[in-house]
Design an enzyme around this catalytic site. Sequence first.
Site, PDB file in Angstrom:
ATOM      1  N   ALA A 137     -18.822  -3.659 -10.052  1.00 24.75           N
ATOM      2  CA  ALA A 137     -19.721  -3.377  -8.925  1.00 24.75           C
ATOM      3  C   ALA A 137     -19.145  -3.964  -7.644  1.00 24.75           C
ATOM      4  O   ALA A 137     -19.857  -4.476  -6.791  1.00 24.75           O
ATOM      5  CB  ALA A 137     -21.096  -3.982  -9.206  1.00 24.75           C
ATOM      6  N   SER A 179       0.803  -1.229   0.000  1.00 24.97           N
ATOM      7  CA  SER A 179       0.000   0.000   0.000  1.00 24.97           C
ATOM      8  C   SER A 179       0.837   1.281   0.000  1.00 24.97           C
ATOM      9  O   SER A 179       1.873   1.368   0.659  1.00 24.97           O
ATOM     10  CB  SER A 179      -0.904   0.011   1.231  1.00 24.97           C
ATOM     11  OG  SER A 179      -1.533   1.259   1.345  1.00 24.97           O
ATOM     12  N   LYS A 187     -13.853  -4.475   4.258  1.00 20.87           N
ATOM     13  CA  LYS A 187     -14.685  -3.268   4.124  1.00 20.87           C
ATOM     14  C   LYS A 187     -16.142  -3.472   4.555  1.00 20.87           C
ATOM     15  O   LYS A 187     -16.769  -2.539   5.041  1.00 20.87           O
ATOM     16  CB  LYS A 187     -14.640  -2.757   2.683  1.00 20.87           C
ATOM     17  CG  LYS A 187     -13.348  -2.042   2.343  1.00 20.87           C
ATOM     18  CD  LYS A 187     -13.391  -1.486   0.935  1.00 20.87           C
ATOM     19  CE  LYS A 187     -12.181  -0.619   0.657  1.00 20.87           C
ATOM     20  NZ  LYS A 187     -12.201  -0.031  -0.676  1.00 20.87           N
ATOM     21  N   SER A 228      -0.557   4.062   1.099  1.00 22.16           N
ATOM     22  CA  SER A 228      -1.185   4.938   2.102  1.00 22.16           C
ATOM     23  C   SER A 228      -0.249   5.340   3.247  1.00 22.16           C
ATOM     24  O   SER A 228      -0.259   6.514   3.647  1.00 22.16           O
ATOM     25  CB  SER A 228      -2.453   4.282   2.652  1.00 22.16           C
ATOM     26  OG  SER A 228      -3.406   4.195   1.636  1.00 22.16           O
ATOM     27  N   ALA A 230     -14.611  -0.909  -5.610  1.00 24.62           N
ATOM     28  CA  ALA A 230     -14.420   0.410  -6.235  1.00 24.62           C
ATOM     29  C   ALA A 230     -15.695   0.856  -6.956  1.00 24.62           C
ATOM     30  O   ALA A 230     -16.119   1.999  -6.823  1.00 24.62           O
ATOM     31  CB  ALA A 230     -13.248   0.349  -7.219  1.00 24.62           C
ATOM     32  N   TYR A 267      -4.226   1.974 -11.019  1.00 24.71           N
ATOM     33  CA  TYR A 267      -3.111   2.939 -11.063  1.00 24.71           C
ATOM     34  C   TYR A 267      -1.755   2.269 -11.223  1.00 24.71           C
ATOM     35  O   TYR A 267      -0.725   2.937 -11.249  1.00 24.71           O
ATOM     36  CB  TYR A 267      -3.126   3.883  -9.857  1.00 24.71           C
ATOM     37  CG  TYR A 267      -3.271   3.208  -8.514  1.00 24.71           C
ATOM     38  CD1 TYR A 267      -2.197   2.613  -7.884  1.00 24.71           C
ATOM     39  CD2 TYR A 267      -4.517   3.175  -7.890  1.00 24.71           C
ATOM     40  CE1 TYR A 267      -2.347   2.001  -6.661  1.00 24.71           C
ATOM     41  CE2 TYR A 267      -4.679   2.558  -6.665  1.00 24.71           C
ATOM     42  CZ  TYR A 267      -3.589   1.978  -6.053  1.00 24.71           C
ATOM     43  OH  TYR A 267      -3.744   1.366  -4.842  1.00 24.71           O
ATOM     44  N   GLY A 270      -6.216   5.658 -11.851  1.00 23.32           N
ATOM     45  CA  GLY A 270      -6.850   5.769 -10.541  1.00 23.32           C
ATOM     46  C   GLY A 270      -6.059   6.540  -9.488  1.00 23.32           C
ATOM     47  O   GLY A 270      -6.461   6.581  -8.325  1.00 23.32           O
TER      48      GLY A 270
END
Length: 288
Positions: free
Chosen positions: A134, A22, A73, A24, A137, A236, A258
């Site tokens: 669906a 990641s 999630k 992040s 994202a 991305y 992205g």
Amino acid sequence: MTERIDGHTLLIGLMAYPIRHSMSPTMHNNAFAKLGLNYAYLAFEVGNDKLGDAVNAIRTLDMRGSNISMPNKQKVIQYLDKLSPAAKLNNAVNTIVNDNGVLTGYTTDGTGFMKSLEDEGLNILGKKMVLSGAGGAGTPIAIQAALDGVKEISLFNRDDPSWENAERNVKIINEETKCKATLYHLEDQEVFKRELSDCAIYCDATGVGMKPLEDLSLVNDPSWFHKDMIVYDTVYSPRETKLMKIAKSAGVEHVFNGLGMMLEQGAEAFKLWTDKDMPIDYIRELIF
Ligand code: NAD
């Protein structure tokens, strides 16, 4: 980093599995450092099995919050106290904020997508969107676009286990927003071509174009695109997917990967935790 960490540093987590790849932690820690904020962001490899304990630790350790990614999630919702309206509609959470032991779940992927278009000076409100996918994202993108005022969404999904989710997304959008959503089979190529012909934006949220599907695109004929539309791939890595190459070969000017969405979903989470704006241009320059 060592200069910033002291006895008052507040911890923010990222709980997902796998997660070592990641961006992040780099994004948030550099933003904290730039603004002189006393937070640290760490990634924890946590799957569904340890999620309840990990979320309770947010309260126990008085962490400021956490990001949540796959496969957690949806599963995380049962451990939270409150949900934002968008998280409720999405039935998914990617950000937790801890206010004195009360954990609220938010979803920032959809607003991140919409904000990334705004950053480019583009407006899709009142217009038609074609969307494929669906899942984690595609769901927040569809729901936020509808909440914000996109007029019509033509959603394409293949016949796989996420079809049920696509049905749910279309139902929720038609019941809860003014947007008109219609679900089509991705296998129905003539309809796909027809819907693309008069849309303002096509967004691919399937992951086709990313490893191991990097040689594939859901649209292979450039003539299915028109020059004044937007083509947006949520992938991305690689920075330019096959879909993006085909769109450019058709003369489409506004073609995106992205990264903008990734950056803006992080910026919104950053704001929820710190009440400060992420220095977006600095971070874009630094890591993208
Ligand atoms: P997911 O597994 O939850 O959903 C995948 C969706 O794509 C489903 O609708 C599935 O039917 C469809 N799909 C999968 N393979 C397909 C194929 N071969 N042909 C047609 N349809 C196919 O995945 P996700 O979490 O929604 O992620 C999708 C993509 O979005 C990934 O590339 C991910 O990296 C990217 N993503 C980007 C951001 C960002 O901030 N830019 C955020 C989240 C996800």
